[in-house]
Design an enzyme around this catalytic site. Structure first.
Site, PDB file in Angstrom:
ATOM      1  N   GLY A   1       3.312   4.274  -0.041  1.00 48.32           N
ATOM      2  CA  GLY A   1       4.074   4.629   1.143  1.00 48.32           C
ATOM      3  C   GLY A   1       3.894   3.611   2.097  1.00 48.32           C
ATOM      4  O   GLY A   1       2.903   3.082   2.206  1.00 48.32           O
TER       5      GLY A   1
ATOM      6  N   GLY B   1       3.822   2.865   6.786  1.00 48.79           N
ATOM      7  CA  GLY B   1       3.821   3.328   8.030  1.00 48.79           C
ATOM      8  C   GLY B   1       3.879   2.096   8.913  1.00 48.79           C
ATOM      9  O   GLY B   1       4.208   1.252   8.909  1.00 48.79           O
TER      10      GLY B   1
ATOM     11  N   GLY C   1       0.600  -0.080   8.633  1.00 46.76           N
ATOM     12  CA  GLY C   1       0.312  -0.507   7.237  1.00 46.76           C
ATOM     13  C   GLY C   1       0.804   0.373   6.121  1.00 46.76           C
ATOM     14  O   GLY C   1       2.042   0.674   6.389  1.00 46.76           O
ATOM     15  N   GLU C   2       0.137   0.685   4.991  1.00 47.15           N
ATOM     16  CA  GLU C   2       0.622   1.001   3.944  1.00 47.15           C
ATOM     17  C   GLU C   2      -0.348   2.093   3.181  1.00 47.15           C
ATOM     18  O   GLU C   2      -1.834   1.881   3.494  1.00 47.15           O
ATOM     19  CB  GLU C   2       1.244   0.049   3.104  1.00 47.15           C
ATOM     20  N   VAL C   3      -0.034   2.628   2.470  1.00 42.50           N
ATOM     21  CA  VAL C   3      -0.922   3.612   1.348  1.00 42.50           C
ATOM     22  C   VAL C   3      -0.678   2.860  -0.101  1.00 42.50           C
ATOM     23  O   VAL C   3       0.296   2.898  -0.431  1.00 42.50           O
ATOM     24  CB  VAL C   3      -0.713   4.974   1.422  1.00 42.50           C
TER      25      VAL C   3
ATOM     26  N   LYS D   1      -5.555   4.104   2.353  1.00 41.66           N
ATOM     27  CA  LYS D   1      -4.693   3.838   3.305  1.00 41.66           C
ATOM     28  C   LYS D   1      -5.077   2.400   4.141  1.00 41.66           C
ATOM     29  O   LYS D   1      -6.275   2.385   4.468  1.00 41.66           O
ATOM     30  CB  LYS D   1      -4.555   4.812   4.488  1.00 41.66           C
TER      31      LYS D   1
ATOM     32  N   ASP E   1       1.828  17.859  13.114  1.00 41.70           N
ATOM     33  CA  ASP E   1       3.117  17.217  12.583  1.00 41.70           C
ATOM     34  C   ASP E   1       3.171  17.962  11.053  1.00 41.70           C
ATOM     35  O   ASP E   1       3.348  17.309   9.986  1.00 41.70           O
ATOM     36  CB  ASP E   1       2.765  16.053  12.447  1.00 41.70           C
TER      37      ASP E   1
END
Length: 476
Positions: free
Chosen positions: A16, A18, A21-23, A38, A130
Site C-alpha cells: 500500500g 500513503g 511513503g509506502e508499505v 513501512k 481512525d
C-alpha cells in the site's frame, strides 16, 4: 524480480501507499518468514516528524492478539523503516459485499475481536481515532487485527485522563462530537467508529457522509427512520445494539462493558466449523523474545502527553495497510537482521517483480512473491494474453470515464471519484501465472466499499473475457 533489501531478505511486493511513503512486503528467501515494512520518506514528512516518532512510540507499547504486532524500527538517512506483522488475510473491507454485507455470524465474530482490541487499547490509555475496515486486517486464521496507529494518541497516563480536541479520522466514521470543535472524551469516539464498522459489515454500505445535521441520512437516523437503508437490511437484534452505540450525546452512548452485555452480542450464532485460533497471548514466544531484544537496542522517543492538539486532519483515503504474519516457527535472529541490517537497497519501482514470469515457478519456491500474496477477492484470470487483456482494460476505462496511466511494467493506476465525490485510486497488475493472465486490483486511496463497487463494475464490463477459473490465494 525480487529486490534485495537486507541480507537474506527481499522486497517482493507493494502492500500500500500513503502520503509519506509506502508499505512493502519483505520475505526471507531462506526461511520464508514475511514482514510488512513501512517505508517513510522523512523529507516528504518534514511537516510532521513528531507524528512519526509518536507512531513508533505507541506501536512499541502494543502487545495483543487483535492488534498488529510491531517488531521494531530503523532509520537510514532520510528513510524511516517500521517493521510490522504481515496479515495475509487482507483488509476487512474485502469481506464486505457492497450493498449486502456479510453473514451475521461473521460480523458478530469480527465485532467481538474488534471489541477485544479496543478494550486493550483503552486499557493502556491509547485511543486509535481512525477505526474503519481499511485499518482492520485479517491474519491467515481470519483473526482481526487493528492496524495503522498514525492518528492514535495517549488519552490517559498515570490514571489521569485528558480531553481531546483534535479533529481527525475519516468523516463517515467519526463521532458527531468531533465536528463541534469542542473538547471530548476519547473512548466514546472509538466506540462510535466501531458502530459504523458494524453497520458496514451487516448492510454493505455506510449510513452517511458525516454525522451532522447538514446530512439528510444522519437526520433520518436521529428521527428513527429505520425503514430506510441501510437500517432496513439489518435484523432487529443487532439494530437494537446500533441504536445504543450511534447515540449523538457521548455521555449517553453505550460503553464497551455494556456492549458486552448486549443480547445480540451474546447471541449464539451458527458459525459452522470453528476456525483455528492464534495463541491467546498478545505475542508468540519467539516474537515476544525478539521484541524484548530490539526494544533494548533501539531508541524510542517518549509520548508527548501534552493536552493541546492543534491540527485538523480528516482522511478520505486508505492509509498504508499494515499487515502481519507470526514468526513463531523460527527464532528471532532472522528478523533481527532485517531490523538491524546494515545494507538497505531501495527499488525504484518495486512492483516490477510481480510481473516477471520467471519468478512464478513451482509452489514452495522461496523466490515466488505470490507465495505471500495478500488474500483478497478483487482479482480474476482472463482468457486472453497480457497485451489483449491490457487493451480490454483500456477500453473499459474509457467507457467508464476513468483517468488512468500505465506505471511500472504491467501495472495501471486508475483514478476516479466515488459516490461521495471523494478521490478513489486503485492499481491493477497483470501477472502471468501458469500461462494465464491474472488481473489483480489493489486499493491505493479511498473507501474500500466504493473500490469494490468499481471492481465489480469493471469485472461486469469484461465478463466476456473473464475466465471461470478460481483464484485461490494465498498459497501456503
Amino acid at each position: 524480480m525480487a529486490v534485495p533489501f537486507v541480507e537474506d531478505w527481499d522486497l517482493v511486493q507493494t502492500l500500500g501507499e500513503g502520503a509519506y511513503g509506502e508499505v512493502q512486503l519483505a520475505v526471507n528467501r531462506i526461511t520464508e518468514e514475511a514482514v510488512a515494512v513501512k517505508i517513510v520518506d522523512m523529507k516528504r514528512a518534514i511537516d510532521c516528524p513528531e507524528n512519526i516518532k509518536k507512531e513508533i512510540c505507541i506501536n512499541k507499547m502494543l502487545s495483543h492478539e487483535n492488534v498488529v504486532k510491531f517488531y521494531g524500527h530503523r532509520r537510514e538517512g532520510h528513510i524511516q523503516y517500521l517493521f510490522l506483522e504481515y496479515c495475509s488475510g487482507g483488509e476487512l473491507f474485502d469481506r464486505i459485499e457492497p450493498d449486502i454485507g456479510m453473514p451475521e455470524q461473521d460480523a458478530q465474530r469480527f465485532f467481538h475481536q474488534l471489541m477485544a482490541g479496543v478494550v486493550y487499547l483503552h486499557g493502556i490509555g491509547i485511543t486509535h481515532r481512525d477505526i474503519k475496515p481499511e485499518n482492520l486486517l485479517l491474519d491467515e486464521r481470519d483473526n482481526l487485527k487493528i492496524s495503522d496507529f498514525g492518528l492514535a494518541t495517549v488519552f490517559r497516563h498515570n490514571n489521569r485522563e485528558r480531553l481531546l480536541n483534535k479533529m481527525c479520522g475519516t468523516l463517515p466514521y467519526v463521532a458527531p462530537e468531533l465536528l463541534k470543535r469542542k473538547e471530548f472524551h476519547a473512548e466514546p469516539v472509538d466506540v462510535w467508529s466501531c458502530g459504523i464498522v458494524l453497520t458496514a459489515m451487516l448492510a454493505g454500505e455506510l449510513p452517511w457522509d458525516q454525522p451532522s445535521d447538514s446530512c439528510q441520512e444522519y437526520s433520518d437516523w436521529k428521527e428513527k427512520k429505520t425503514y430506510l437503508n441501510p437500517w432496513k437490511k439489518i435484523d432487529s437484534a443487532p439494530l437494537a445494539l446500533l441504536h445504543k452505540i450511534l447515540v449523538e450525546t457521548p455521555s449517553a452512548r453505550i460503553t464497551i462493558p455494556d456492549i458486552k452485555k448486549d443480547r445480540w452480542y451474546n447471541k449464539p450464532l451458527n458459525r459452522g466449523a470453528k476456525r483455528p485460533r492464534a495463541t491467546s497471548g498478545g505475542m508468540s514466544e519467539s516474537s515476544s523474545g525478539f521484541s524484548k531484544h530490539i526494544h533494548s537496542n533501539l531508541d524510542f522517543s517518549p509520548v508527548n502527553n501534552g493536552s493541546s492538539e492543534e491540527t485538523v486532519k480528516f482522511s478520505s483515503s486508505q492509509p498504508e495497510p499494515r499487515t502481519g504474519l507470526s514468526l513463531w516457527d523460527t527464532g528471532p535472529s532472522n528478523v533481527d537482521k532485517l531490523v538491524q541490517g546494515i545494507s538497505f537497497s531501495q527499488p525504484t519501482c518495486p512492483e516490477h517483480m510481480l510481473v516477471n514470469s520467471q519468478l512464478l515457478g513451482t509452489p514452495g519456491s522461496s523466490q515466488n512473491p505470490w507465495q505471500r500474496l495478500v488474500k483478497r477477492m478483487t482479482r480474476f484470470f482472463t482468457k486472453l494474453d497480457a497485451d489483449k487483456s491490457y487493451q480490454c482494460l483500456k477500453e473499459t476505462f474509457e467507457k467508464l470515464g476513468y483517468q488512468w496511466k500505465k506505471s511500472c511494467m504491467n501495472q495501471v493506476t486508475v483514478s476516479t471519484t466515488d459516490r461521495r465525490n471523494n478521490k478513489l485510486i486503485f492499481k491493477i497488475n497483470l501477472v502471468e501465472m501458469d500461462e494465464k493472465i491474472l488481473v489483480d486490483f489493489r486499493l491505493s486511496k479511498g473507501d474500500g466499499l466504493e473500490f469494490k463497487r468499481h471492481f465489480l463494475k469493471i469485472k461486469g464490463k469484461l465478463s466476456d473475457v473473464v475466465s471461470s477459473q478460481k483464484v485461490w490465494f494465498p498459497v501456503t
